[in-house]
Design a protein around this motif. Structure first.
Motif, mmCIF file in Angstrom:
data_model
loop_
_atom_site.group_PDB
_atom_site.id
_atom_site.type_symbol
_atom_site.label_atom_id
_atom_site.label_comp_id
_atom_site.label_asym_id
_atom_site.label_seq_id
_atom_site.Cartn_x
_atom_site.Cartn_y
_atom_site.Cartn_z
ATOM 1 N N ASN B 93 11.828 23.185 49.759
ATOM 2 C CA ASN B 93 11.229 24.023 48.977
ATOM 3 C C ASN B 93 12.292 24.768 48.398
ATOM 4 O O ASN B 93 13.236 25.207 49.051
ATOM 5 N N ARG B 94 11.987 25.054 46.905
ATOM 6 C CA ARG B 94 13.152 25.873 46.335
ATOM 7 C C ARG B 94 12.894 27.424 46.258
ATOM 8 O O ARG B 94 11.569 27.720 45.617
ATOM 9 N N TYR B 95 13.546 28.282 46.475
ATOM 10 C CA TYR B 95 13.195 29.713 46.358
ATOM 11 C C TYR B 95 14.272 30.287 45.503
ATOM 12 O O TYR B 95 15.653 29.910 45.486
ATOM 13 N N PRO B 96 13.979 30.963 44.342
ATOM 14 C CA PRO B 96 14.841 31.602 43.300
ATOM 15 C C PRO B 96 16.151 32.324 43.977
ATOM 16 O O PRO B 96 16.027 32.874 44.839
ATOM 17 N N ALA B 97 17.009 32.207 43.127
ATOM 18 C CA ALA B 97 18.298 32.706 43.510
ATOM 19 C C ALA B 97 18.180 34.302 43.604
ATOM 20 O O ALA B 97 17.540 34.937 42.784
ATOM 21 N N PRO B 98 18.760 34.975 44.503
ATOM 22 C CA PRO B 98 18.693 36.392 44.655
ATOM 23 C C PRO B 98 19.804 36.824 43.731
ATOM 24 O O PRO B 98 20.637 36.164 42.752
ATOM 25 N N ALA B 99 19.597 38.260 43.268
ATOM 26 C CA ALA B 99 20.579 38.762 42.200
ATOM 27 C C ALA B 99 22.020 38.682 42.440
ATOM 28 O O ALA B 99 23.022 38.513 41.579
ATOM 29 N N TRP B 100 22.370 38.624 43.755
ATOM 30 C CA TRP B 100 23.749 38.712 44.033
ATOM 31 C C TRP B 100 24.349 37.357 44.434
ATOM 32 O O TRP B 100 25.508 36.997 44.731
ATOM 33 N N ARG B 101 23.493 36.279 43.878
ATOM 34 C CA ARG B 101 23.964 34.830 44.374
ATOM 35 C C ARG B 101 23.648 34.017 43.174
ATOM 36 O O ARG B 101 22.495 34.166 42.636
ATOM 37 N N GLU B 102 24.435 33.018 42.743
ATOM 38 C CA GLU B 102 23.735 32.239 41.450
ATOM 39 C C GLU B 102 22.916 31.022 42.044
ATOM 40 O O GLU B 102 22.096 30.636 41.336
ATOM 41 N N GLN B 103 23.098 30.543 43.180
ATOM 42 C CA GLN B 103 22.330 29.434 43.714
ATOM 43 C C GLN B 103 20.988 29.717 44.202
ATOM 44 O O GLN B 103 20.922 30.948 45.017
ATOM 45 N N PRO B 104 19.954 28.952 43.885
ATOM 46 C CA PRO B 104 18.833 29.141 44.690
ATOM 47 C C PRO B 104 18.708 28.590 46.071
ATOM 48 O O PRO B 104 19.967 28.152 46.475
ATOM 49 N N LEU B 105 17.876 29.057 46.778
ATOM 50 C CA LEU B 105 17.983 28.463 48.308
ATOM 51 C C LEU B 105 17.099 27.501 48.394
ATOM 52 O O LEU B 105 15.701 27.663 48.224
ATOM 53 N N ASP B 106 17.416 26.319 48.784
ATOM 54 C CA ASP B 106 16.530 25.305 49.064
ATOM 55 C C ASP B 106 16.366 25.089 50.682
ATOM 56 O O ASP B 106 17.259 25.030 51.214
#
Lengths: 436, 312
Positions: B93-106
């Motif tokens: 499942n993919r969770y959107p990237a936080p403001a401080w990081r470019e990558q989403p969290l898979d």
């Protein structure tokens, strides 16, 4: 050692003695020996209502066939979010609670030896026996691999950590006890008049011997089984509550508590007696007999006290856990909790505390029905409405086939109950009393 | 009515049965002594790119329905939140990237193989077991299909083959226990991962590794390792850029839910003291009430002297 043929027979004899005394104030009907209703009842076995019930039972059996051939997925709305539906919530959990009349009556009538209530023992025993039989059937229908049910009894697979194991074992033992407790009634019916026709005639003698042996053995050991039945009931009624304790993150805080087993036990006491009252009045109505108010009213006096203790265990626990706040939001769960407590506990306490209302069949019936409804709703809340899976996307709404099987099983139970009171000496012989 | 002799007889019989049952229960419930060398998997979610090869490898290994490896390149499914079910033991499942990081969290989702699993505690026939070496395994032959494991699991992992009429199974990740423990191979998902986001090894060492990474890159990782303590710990350990509750793990205590029910069960039934006490109490009650109601009746008074004296 004094050894009555059976506890029941013993009791009946005393009743007859009592009735003979001029001082006995109650209607003679209550003191008559139980007798099968065939040929004696004011109504025939089949009435339009009974035919409707038979049709429902038939429809339920069709669903059962569909479940066996096509699987749980074809006839239920169960999924990976909601592994348990109404077959567990109603057929099993509520079924066990409502069959509590057996052990509560056994307690007041036999263990406290309150003779007045002996007349209620047989109907309550029959209800419990049939109720638990249908609980077992309900479990089997719901099991994915029902043919493996015997695994529960295999010592190498015993799993003492599981609350379900405890429930399973206890229900199994209790069902055996109930059948044994019922055997003297079967013996009483057939002993001395086994008369099989034709080729089977050769079996008459051995059957007669078997009945005599059974009757005498059970007569000598019945007290053990009566006490055992109460102990087993206390054990599994409470363990049924332990079942959902293992899911603290899924069961809504309005219901989840470590004392859920205690609450289940306390509510079983109250609903057991209420169910006896409810059923007795219902049966009197259906069979056009006099309601047994002289027995039911004093019995119902106990219910408000049991309900108050149950209510106390519920609210003190909630105050303790600080979960009253969940009642401030208007939701299905908060409404369901309120209905459960107000309709199922508080209103019947009010009615049954009144000496005047308790003696009126209509009020008594309403109050008992409310307690039955309230405890049934409690089980439904704990197993279905309060179950909140963490990744729930759609709510569980039972399929019509699930509902039909549940209704069908209840109908079948009612039908078999009626058959048994027509065939076996369960209810007092009112007709005989009139002619006497 | 219960005479004294009968009473003793009953109590004796009940005690005998109780001892029998208790010894059996003890044997089957003895606490799983977890192997200190037990294995686990560390999932560094910040390294995952959501390629879904693990999903394919898992399906292939467990003979679950699956398409070609290429069909798993489809990234569209990452937009919806999926759950493992009876046709797939793991999903990303993919969770959107936080403001401080470019990558989403898979986030890879599968059975976490709890250290003190609620499903194992719940299972009525011991079909689910915690292998001392780590995996929570399932024996379909023992299973009766009650689905209490599904009710008990705090992560809502076990799935059921509802559409199988005759031999439905509980379906969940096995930690490839056949491959790992018997053949010494890596779990299929770990083996296929191109990013080495998944590390298979001894749980103790994986925990050390996880804390090393957190110490080295405090800006990259949330300081807690999911699975170190939650519900008593899990064999899978998750390293993420945010608290676990923000990537789909429910808010859960550090104690396994099985502890409370087992305490209740064993508290009430230990040595069958509770039931035996109720039995004795009821016997006495029944005897005294019978004596009271029927004075001078029957010849049971011969061996009933105690009771008589008692009630004077």
């Amino acid at each position: 050692m004094a050894n009555p043929q059976s506890v029941h027979a013993d009791v009946v004899m005393q009743r007859v003695d009592g009735a003979a005394k001029p001082a006995a104030k109650h209607a003679a009907a209550h003191h008559e020996r139980p007798a099968p209703l065939f040929g004696r009842a004011a109504v025939p076995f089949f009435t339009p209502g009974v035919i409707v019930i038979a049709a429902l039972a038939g429809a339920g059996l069709l669903v059962l066939a569909a479940r066996l051939f096509f699987g749980l997925g074809a006839v239920t709305n169960l999924d990976n979010q909601y592994p348990w539906g109404i077959w567990i919530g109603i057929d099993v959990a509520t079924g066990v609670a409502l069959a509590a009349g057996g052990f509560t009556t056994a307690f007041v009538a036999h263990i406290l030896n309150n003779e007045r209530y002996h007349v209620l023992v047989r109907p309550a025993l029959l209800t419990a026996m049939l109720g638990y039989t249908f609980v077992a059937l309900g479990v089997c229908v719901d099991l994915g691999r029902y043919y493996n049910i015997w695994h529960v009894l295999m010592p190498q697979m015993w799993q003492g950590n599981s609350a379900l194991f405890e429930v399973g074992m206890c229900v199994c033992c209790y069902l055996t006890v109930l059948y044994l407790e019922f055997m003297p009634i079967v013996c009483e019916r057939f002993r001395g008049n086994v008369n099989l026709p034709g080729l089977l005639a050769g079996l008459n003698k051995p059957l007669e011997t078997l009945l005599r042996l059974l009757d005498n053995t059970l007569g000598a050991t019945m007290n053990f089984f009566i006490i055992m039945g109460v102990v087993l009931s206390c054990a599994h009624q409470s363990s049924l509550g332990t079942l959902m304790v293992i899911a603290p993150s899924k069961l809504h805080p309005l219901w989840h508590t470590a004392i859920l087993p205690l609450q289940f036990l306390l509510s079983a006491f109250a609903v057991g007696l209420s169910m006896v009252v409810f059923e007795s009045l219902l049966a009197s109505r259906s069979l056009k007999r006099e309601p047994e108010m002289s027995v039911l009213s004093p019995l119902a006096r106990l219910i408000p006290f049991l309900l108050t203790i149950y209510f106390g265990a519920k609210v003190v626990d909630m105050a303790n856990r600080g979960t009253f706040e969940y009642l401030q939001t208007f939701s299905l769960r908060s409404v369901s909790w309120c209905v459960e407590v107000i309709v199922g506990i508080l209103v019947p306490i009010g009615i049954l505390l009144s000496h005047r209302l308790r003696r009126k069949a209509g009020w008594l019936f309403s109050a008992a029905a409310m307690v039955v409804f309230g405890v049934a709703l409690n089980r439904f809340n704990v197993f279905i409405i309060g179950y909140t899976p963490p990744y729930g996307t759609k709510p569980y709404i039972p399929a019509w086939t699930e509902v039909l099987l549940t209704v069908g099983f209840i109908a079948l139970l009612v039908l078999i109950y009626r058959l048994f009171i027509f065939l076996f000496p369960i209810l007092p012989d009112e007709e005989g009393a009139k002619h006497a | 009515m219960v005479t004294r002799r009968e009473f003793l007889k009953y109590t004796g019989a009940a005690a005998g049965t109780a001892a029998l049952v208790a010894s059996g229960a003890e044997a089957s419930t003895g606490k799983t002594h977890l192997d200190p060398e037990r294995i686990g998997v560390l999932a560094d979610l910040t390294l995952c790119i959501g390629c879904r090869r693990c999903e394919w490898g898992c399906a292939e290994q467990n003979k679950l329905p699956h398409g070609t490896l290429q069909s798993y390149d489809d990234q569209a499914v990452l937009k919806e939140m999926r759950r493992p079910d009876e046709t797939r033991f793991t999903v990303i499942n993919r969770y959107p990237a936080p403001a401080w990081r470019e990558q989403p969290l898979d986030v890879k989702v599968q059975c976490l193989h709890c250290e003190k699993p609620a499903c194992v505690s719940a299972c009525i026939v011991g079909a689910l077991e915690k292998n001392p070496k780590g995996p929570v395994t399932y024996d379909a032959w023992k299973c009766i299909g009650c689905r209490y494991c599904m009710v008990a699991c705090p992560f809502q992992i076990p799935a059921y083959e509802y559409d199988n009429a005759l031999t439905p199974k509980v379906m969940k990740c096995t930690l490839c226990s056949e491959r790992t423990l018997k053949e010494g191979k890596l779990p299929a998902c770990v083996e296929i991962c191109p990013r080495e986001a998944l590390v298979y090894g001894k749980r103790e060492q994986l925990l050390e590794l996880a804390h090393e990474r957190i110490a080295q890159h405090p800006d990259r990782y949330h300081p807690e390792v999911m699975g170190e303590h939650t519900v008593g710990g899990t064999s899978w350990l998750l390293l993420g850029d945010r608290p676990a509750t923000e990537y789909g793990i429910p808010e859960l205590p550090d104690q396994s839910p099985a502890i409370l029910t087992e305490t209740i069960q064993h508290g009430v039934f230990r040595g069958f003291t509770g039931p035996l006490m109720i039995f004795s109490l009821l016997s006495v009650l029944m005897k005294s009430s019978t004596d009271k109601r029927k004075p001078g009746q029957g010849d049971s008074h011969g061996d009933n002297r105690d009771g008589e004296d008692h009630h004077g």
